[in-house]
Design a protein around this motif. Sequence first.
Motif, PDB file in Angstrom:
ATOM      1  N   ALA A   1       0.831  -1.207   0.000  1.00 35.65           N
ATOM      2  CA  ALA A   1       0.000   0.000   0.000  1.00 35.65           C
ATOM      3  C   ALA A   1       0.867   1.259   0.000  1.00 35.65           C
ATOM      4  O   ALA A   1       0.572   2.230  -0.717  1.00 35.65           O
ATOM      5  CB  ALA A   1      -0.941  -0.004   1.202  1.00 35.65           C
ATOM      6  N   GLU A   2       1.924   1.244   0.779  1.00 36.42           N
ATOM      7  CA  GLU A   2       2.809   2.409   0.801  1.00 36.42           C
ATOM      8  C   GLU A   2       3.532   2.581  -0.536  1.00 36.42           C
ATOM      9  O   GLU A   2       3.794   3.705  -0.962  1.00 36.42           O
ATOM     10  CB  GLU A   2       3.792   2.309   1.968  1.00 36.42           C
ATOM     11  N   ARG A   3       3.806   1.496  -1.213  1.00 39.05           N
ATOM     12  CA  ARG A   3       4.423   1.606  -2.541  1.00 39.05           C
ATOM     13  C   ARG A   3       3.449   2.247  -3.526  1.00 39.05           C
ATOM     14  O   ARG A   3       3.845   3.041  -4.384  1.00 39.05           O
ATOM     15  CB  ARG A   3       4.886   0.231  -3.040  1.00 39.05           C
ATOM     16  N   ILE A   4       2.167   1.908  -3.415  1.00 37.96           N
ATOM     17  CA  ILE A   4       1.144   2.542  -4.255  1.00 37.96           C
ATOM     18  C   ILE A   4       1.154   4.047  -4.010  1.00 37.96           C
ATOM     19  O   ILE A   4       1.098   4.837  -4.956  1.00 37.96           O
ATOM     20  CB  ILE A   4      -0.244   1.919  -3.972  1.00 37.96           C
ATOM     21  N   ARG A   5       1.257   4.445  -2.753  1.00 30.55           N
ATOM     22  CA  ARG A   5       1.295   5.873  -2.425  1.00 30.55           C
ATOM     23  C   ARG A   5       2.513   6.557  -3.028  1.00 30.55           C
ATOM     24  O   ARG A   5       2.427   7.678  -3.505  1.00 30.55           O
ATOM     25  CB  ARG A   5       1.278   6.066  -0.898  1.00 30.55           C
ATOM     26  N   THR A   6       3.670   5.881  -3.023  1.00 28.93           N
ATOM     27  CA  THR A   6       4.868   6.502  -3.594  1.00 28.93           C
ATOM     28  C   THR A   6       4.738   6.698  -5.100  1.00 28.93           C
ATOM     29  O   THR A   6       5.449   7.513  -5.672  1.00 28.93           O
ATOM     30  CB  THR A   6       6.154   5.687  -3.319  1.00 28.93           C
ATOM     31  N   GLN A   7       3.805   5.980  -5.698  1.00 31.73           N
ATOM     32  CA  GLN A   7       3.583   6.101  -7.142  1.00 31.73           C
ATOM     33  C   GLN A   7       2.572   7.199  -7.467  1.00 31.73           C
ATOM     34  O   GLN A   7       2.203   7.394  -8.624  1.00 31.73           O
ATOM     35  CB  GLN A   7       3.121   4.760  -7.730  1.00 31.73           C
ATOM     36  N   GLY A   8       2.095   7.889  -6.431  1.00 31.04           N
ATOM     37  CA  GLY A   8       1.202   9.021  -6.644  1.00 31.04           C
ATOM     38  C   GLY A   8      -0.273   8.681  -6.635  1.00 31.04           C
ATOM     39  O   GLY A   8      -1.104   9.506  -7.009  1.00 31.04           O
ATOM     40  N   ALA A   9      -0.613   7.482  -6.202  1.00 30.73           N
ATOM     41  CA  ALA A   9      -2.015   7.060  -6.159  1.00 30.73           C
ATOM     42  C   ALA A   9      -2.405   6.795  -4.704  1.00 30.73           C
ATOM     43  O   ALA A   9      -1.556   6.615  -3.836  1.00 30.73           O
ATOM     44  CB  ALA A   9      -2.222   5.804  -6.984  1.00 30.73           C
ATOM     45  N   TYR A  10      -3.700   6.779  -4.459  1.00 27.15           N
ATOM     46  CA  TYR A  10      -4.206   6.408  -3.148  1.00 27.15           C
ATOM     47  C   TYR A  10      -4.412   4.905  -3.103  1.00 27.15           C
ATOM     48  O   TYR A  10      -4.952   4.309  -4.035  1.00 27.15           O
ATOM     49  CB  TYR A  10      -5.526   7.126  -2.848  1.00 27.15           C
ATOM     50  N   ALA A  11      -3.978   4.311  -2.001  1.00 31.50           N
ATOM     51  CA  ALA A  11      -4.211   2.881  -1.794  1.00 31.50           C
ATOM     52  C   ALA A  11      -5.657   2.695  -1.352  1.00 31.50           C
ATOM     53  O   ALA A  11      -6.216   3.548  -0.662  1.00 31.50           O
ATOM     54  CB  ALA A  11      -3.264   2.353  -0.726  1.00 31.50           C
ATOM     55  N   PRO A  12      -6.274   1.573  -1.730  1.00 36.38           N
ATOM     56  CA  PRO A  12      -7.634   1.304  -1.276  1.00 36.38           C
ATOM     57  C   PRO A  12      -7.659   1.292   0.252  1.00 36.38           C
ATOM     58  O   PRO A  12      -6.807   0.674   0.875  1.00 36.38           O
ATOM     59  CB  PRO A  12      -7.950  -0.081  -1.836  1.00 36.38           C
ATOM     60  N   GLY A  13      -8.634   1.970   0.837  1.00 40.34           N
ATOM     61  CA  GLY A  13      -8.658   2.128   2.279  1.00 40.34           C
ATOM     62  C   GLY A  13      -9.865   1.556   2.980  1.00 40.34           C
ATOM     63  O   GLY A  13     -10.067   1.835   4.160  1.00 40.34           O
ATOM     64  N   THR A  14     -10.653   0.755   2.279  1.00 42.37           N
ATOM     65  CA  THR A  14     -11.799   0.116   2.917  1.00 42.37           C
ATOM     66  C   THR A  14     -11.775  -1.371   2.624  1.00 42.37           C
ATOM     67  O   THR A  14     -11.187  -1.820   1.636  1.00 42.37           O
ATOM     68  CB  THR A  14     -13.136   0.696   2.401  1.00 42.37           C
ATOM     69  N   VAL A  15     -12.439  -2.117   3.486  1.00 44.65           N
ATOM     70  CA  VAL A  15     -12.541  -3.560   3.256  1.00 44.65           C
ATOM     71  C   VAL A  15     -13.249  -3.819   1.927  1.00 44.65           C
ATOM     72  O   VAL A  15     -12.834  -4.691   1.150  1.00 44.65           O
ATOM     73  CB  VAL A  15     -13.273  -4.254   4.431  1.00 44.65           C
ATOM     74  N   ALA A  16     -14.297  -3.054   1.644  1.00 42.47           N
ATOM     75  CA  ALA A  16     -15.042  -3.240   0.389  1.00 42.47           C
ATOM     76  C   ALA A  16     -14.135  -3.009  -0.819  1.00 42.47           C
ATOM     77  O   ALA A  16     -14.184  -3.776  -1.790  1.00 42.47           O
ATOM     78  CB  ALA A  16     -16.249  -2.310   0.342  1.00 42.47           C
ATOM     79  N   ALA A  17     -13.318  -1.972  -0.781  1.00 44.01           N
ATOM     80  CA  ALA A  17     -12.425  -1.688  -1.904  1.00 44.01           C
ATOM     81  C   ALA A  17     -11.386  -2.791  -2.066  1.00 44.01           C
ATOM     82  O   ALA A  17     -11.088  -3.224  -3.185  1.00 44.01           O
ATOM     83  CB  ALA A  17     -11.743  -0.342  -1.711  1.00 44.01           C
ATOM     84  N   LEU A  18     -10.851  -3.255  -0.957  1.00 44.62           N
ATOM     85  CA  LEU A  18      -9.866  -4.337  -1.024  1.00 44.62           C
ATOM     86  C   LEU A  18     -10.499  -5.628  -1.542  1.00 44.62           C
ATOM     87  O   LEU A  18      -9.915  -6.334  -2.359  1.00 44.62           O
ATOM     88  CB  LEU A  18      -9.232  -4.561   0.350  1.00 44.62           C
ATOM     89  N   MET A  19     -11.695  -5.944  -1.061  1.00 39.29           N
ATOM     90  CA  MET A  19     -12.349  -7.179  -1.503  1.00 39.29           C
ATOM     91  C   MET A  19     -12.773  -7.098  -2.968  1.00 39.29           C
ATOM     92  O   MET A  19     -12.789  -8.110  -3.667  1.00 39.29           O
ATOM     93  CB  MET A  19     -13.530  -7.523  -0.602  1.00 39.29           C
ATOM     94  N   ALA A  20     -13.091  -5.903  -3.447  1.00 42.09           N
ATOM     95  CA  ALA A  20     -13.399  -5.752  -4.869  1.00 42.09           C
ATOM     96  C   ALA A  20     -12.176  -6.086  -5.718  1.00 42.09           C
ATOM     97  O   ALA A  20     -12.305  -6.641  -6.818  1.00 42.09           O
ATOM     98  CB  ALA A  20     -13.888  -4.339  -5.154  1.00 42.09           C
ATOM     99  N   LEU A  21     -10.998  -5.771  -5.212  1.00 44.17           N
ATOM    100  CA  LEU A  21      -9.759  -6.102  -5.914  1.00 44.17           C
ATOM    101  C   LEU A  21      -9.369  -7.565  -5.730  1.00 44.17           C
ATOM    102  O   LEU A  21      -8.635  -8.121  -6.540  1.00 44.17           O
ATOM    103  CB  LEU A  21      -8.616  -5.222  -5.396  1.00 44.17           C
TER     104      LEU A  21
END
Length: 147
Positions: free
Chosen positions: A60-80
């Motif tokens: 998740a922190e690597r996603i942030r370093t790439q300029g994007a927001y990491a999914p922050g809810t259980v629903a968002a994570l489970m959708a992925l």
Amino acid sequence: MTASAQKNIDALNDVLGKTFRLYVQTHGYHWNVEGPNFRQLHATFEQQYQNLWAALDEIAERIRTQGAYAPGTVAALMALAGPEDPPAQSAGDMVSKLIAAHEALATTLRDAIAVSADAGDEVSAGILTDRLEWHEKELWMMKAGTR
């Protein structure tokens, strides 16, 4: 953001979601395993879910370093994460399902490593390669225990 950078972020999100699903699955097995191999499997599942939990933060922190927001809810994570398996009915079934889940995540990681390399993101490729190494070792150990 370039198409290559977005594809890299999407690949990292895919790994994050599937890692989250495997974390939840493994933690549930830790809670519910029974049988003659209880102590060994209980400890093994604990080691695995703790490793997976730490990996979630790193990815998740690597996603942030790439300029994007990491999914922050259980629903968002489970959708992925994709669909969940039906519950396991025995310790042997738990191990079989974890083997299949680790194999699937290893395939996802190989694909994500290629995407990160194509994007010129050596750091993400390195993180993902380290994750792949861990999953491959866990696979070897779980498969060796079923022979």
